[in-house]
Write an enzyme that holds these catalytic residues in place. Structure first.
Site, PDB file in Angstrom:
ATOM      1  N   CYS A 120      17.498 -28.774 -49.351  1.00 58.54           N
ATOM      2  CA  CYS A 120      18.925 -28.977 -49.131  1.00 58.54           C
ATOM      3  C   CYS A 120      19.114 -29.187 -47.636  1.00 58.54           C
ATOM      4  CB  CYS A 120      19.745 -27.805 -49.659  1.00 58.54           C
ATOM      5  SG  CYS A 120      19.321 -26.208 -48.929  1.00 58.54           S
ATOM      6  N   MET A 121      20.224 -28.787 -47.064  1.00 59.10           N
ATOM      7  CA  MET A 121      20.480 -29.093 -45.658  1.00 59.10           C
ATOM      8  C   MET A 121      19.611 -28.274 -44.711  1.00 59.10           C
ATOM      9  SD  MET A 121      24.580 -29.633 -45.389  1.00 59.10           S
ATOM     10  CE  MET A 121      24.433 -29.960 -43.630  1.00 59.10           C
TER      11      MET A 121
END
Length: 459
Positions: free
Chosen positions: A27-28
């Site tokens: 994810c980020m």
């Protein structure tokens, strides 16, 4: 050797080698690894790898390496393992020995023990996480354009019209993107999910009358889209299971779209519309009535959601609030959770003599101020324990302030200082003062009650 390549190799070494990798994703800020045998992962040594800010053991092994870096490390992991990002390694139970089958059985049991609510939030997170980069970019462009409009720039100028176009595109077609990801998440054909999203937001809905009233475009919002796209997947699988393979490509999607299309208009739109109204108006009413208390409680309990990786489950609520009211009053309040952490870690930096801990804080604090709090969470406050609680206490004061000031955001995907351009009604100063309130109280609580030097011994 590049830093990211070395990190990937070091991580592989501590998780049992590339043969133990089932899936690589990210994810980020987190590298997410699905392992064939969780017992082969050396969590303590993983945490000591240079560049690793924290490790979360969940349904996937989540290794926090920070924004920007995570994309490069995931790419290196993909090269090392031969698995494309998001690709699942094949598992042949017939080739397993007794211990491997036992581990597979344990994994199946672990899957059974997951609560439905937790699984639901994770599903929602998986639907929206891939969209976050686009939401961030569009939100910042929208915020900058609106800031310029408020400053007196002519909005009919060509460059302003282009900026507004670029900033609004993802939100214009968000229902289609959400439908696509929903079908993909539940194992269906993505384009059918996209059609489900398109149906609920098609302008032609306004020309159709059902139950004596014309349909409202977007009624039910993204909640309706998610359910309609899931239903597309469910019906598609059922139809395909009885359809002869020679005509499957023709009749399975046709029947699926017709069945779910009619169900969407006659059932999903009305029900999801009521649900959407309850959530959005209920939340705004709670903030209006609860004020200080509601804002404080929401901000204080957001960090535990981030800790569990469940915070993305709130994304459709933010989007629905923006669809209904033009902005989300929830986001500025929840953003105070990260600000409380910033204040707490500054207090730790001031008090501690542990050089490794100070180095971790120096590396994680700038992105924390910008609104990405996971490096601070997993690298500092959570491992130390008590500062996690005092950070939540500091966040509560900032959340209460934002609730009283009625700040709201016109975009999502960012927080901290980065959220300032997206604040609605030119309340930029009030939002910034709320950040300062969280910084100050997070610092005070952590400095006075949250940290003692002995806590840093295991870092």
């Amino acid at each position: 050797m590049k830093k990211e390549q070395k990190m990937a190799q070091d991580i592989l070494k501590q998780v049992g080698g590339k043969e133990n990798i089932q899936r690589v994703a990210h994810c980020m800020t987190r590298l997410r690894l699905s392992l064939k045998d969780d017992s082969k992962a050396n969590i303590n040594d993983l945490k000591r790898i240079d560049g690793v800010m924290g490790v979360v053991e969940d349904d996937t092994l989540q290794i926090v390496v920070g924004p920007g870096t995570v994309n490069k490390v995931a790419a290196e992991m993909s090269k090392e393992t031969g698995l494309a990002i998001g690709e699942e390694a094949a598992v042949n139970e017939g080739d397993m020995d007794f211990s491997e089958k036992a581990e597979l059985d344990r994994e199946k049991m672990k899957q059974k023990n997951k609560t439905p609510f937790k699984l639901f939030l994770r599903r929602v997170g998986n639907i929206f996480i891939p969209l976050i980069p686009g939401l961030i970019a569009s939100g910042i462009i929208n915020g900058a354009a609106n800031f310029a409009k408020n400053a007196g720039v002519d909005e009919t100028a060509t460059y302003m019209q282009i900026l507004l176009l670029l900033g609004s595109t993802v939100f214009t077609y968000l229902a289609i993107l959400v439908g696509w990801n929903t079908a993909k998440e539940f194992g269906g054909t993505p384009v059918l999910g996209a059609i489900a999203g398109g149906i609920l937001f098609n302008p032609l809905l306004a020309d159709i009358t059902i139950y004596g009233e014309p349909l409202v475009v977007g009624r039910g919002g993204l909640f309706g889209v998610i359910f309609a796209a899931w239903l597309m997947t469910f019906v598609e699988k059922k139809v395909r299971s009885v359809m002869h393979s020679s005509i499957d490509i023709l009749f399975t999607p046709l029947i699926t779209v017709l069945v779910v299309g009619f169900i969407s208009l006659y059932a999903i739109v009305p029900v999801a519309g009521v649900l959407s109204d309850i959530i959005t108006t209920g939340l705004i009413s709670a903030l209006d009535v609860g004020g200080v208390v509601a804002g404080g409680v929401l901000a204080a309990f957001f960090l535990p959601l981030v800790m569990l990786g469940l915070h993305h489950g709130l994304t459709p609520i933010h989007v629905e609030l923006m669809n209904t009211f033009g902005s989300t009053a929830l986001l500025p309040i929840l953003a105070m959770a990260g600000a409380g952490q910033v204040g707490g870690t500054i207090a730790i930096y001031v008090k501690t003599k542990n050089q490794r801990l100070r180095n971790i804080i120096k590396g994680a604090l700038p992105v924390g101020i910008l609104g990405i709090g996971e490096p601070l969470l997993y690298g500092v406050t959570l491992p130390l324990g008590r500062p996690f609680i005092t950070a939540c206490m500091g966040a509560a004061f900032g959340g209460a302030f934002q609730a009283v000031m009625h700040t709201a955001a016109q975009g999502i995907g960012v927080s901290g200082i980065s959220l300032i351009p997206l604040i609605a009604d030119s309340k930029y100063i009030w939002y910034f003062l709320g950040l300062v309130v969280s910084y100050v109280f997070g610092f005070i609580f952590t400095y006075l009650f949250g940290f003692k030097e002995r806590m840093a011994e295991g870092i």
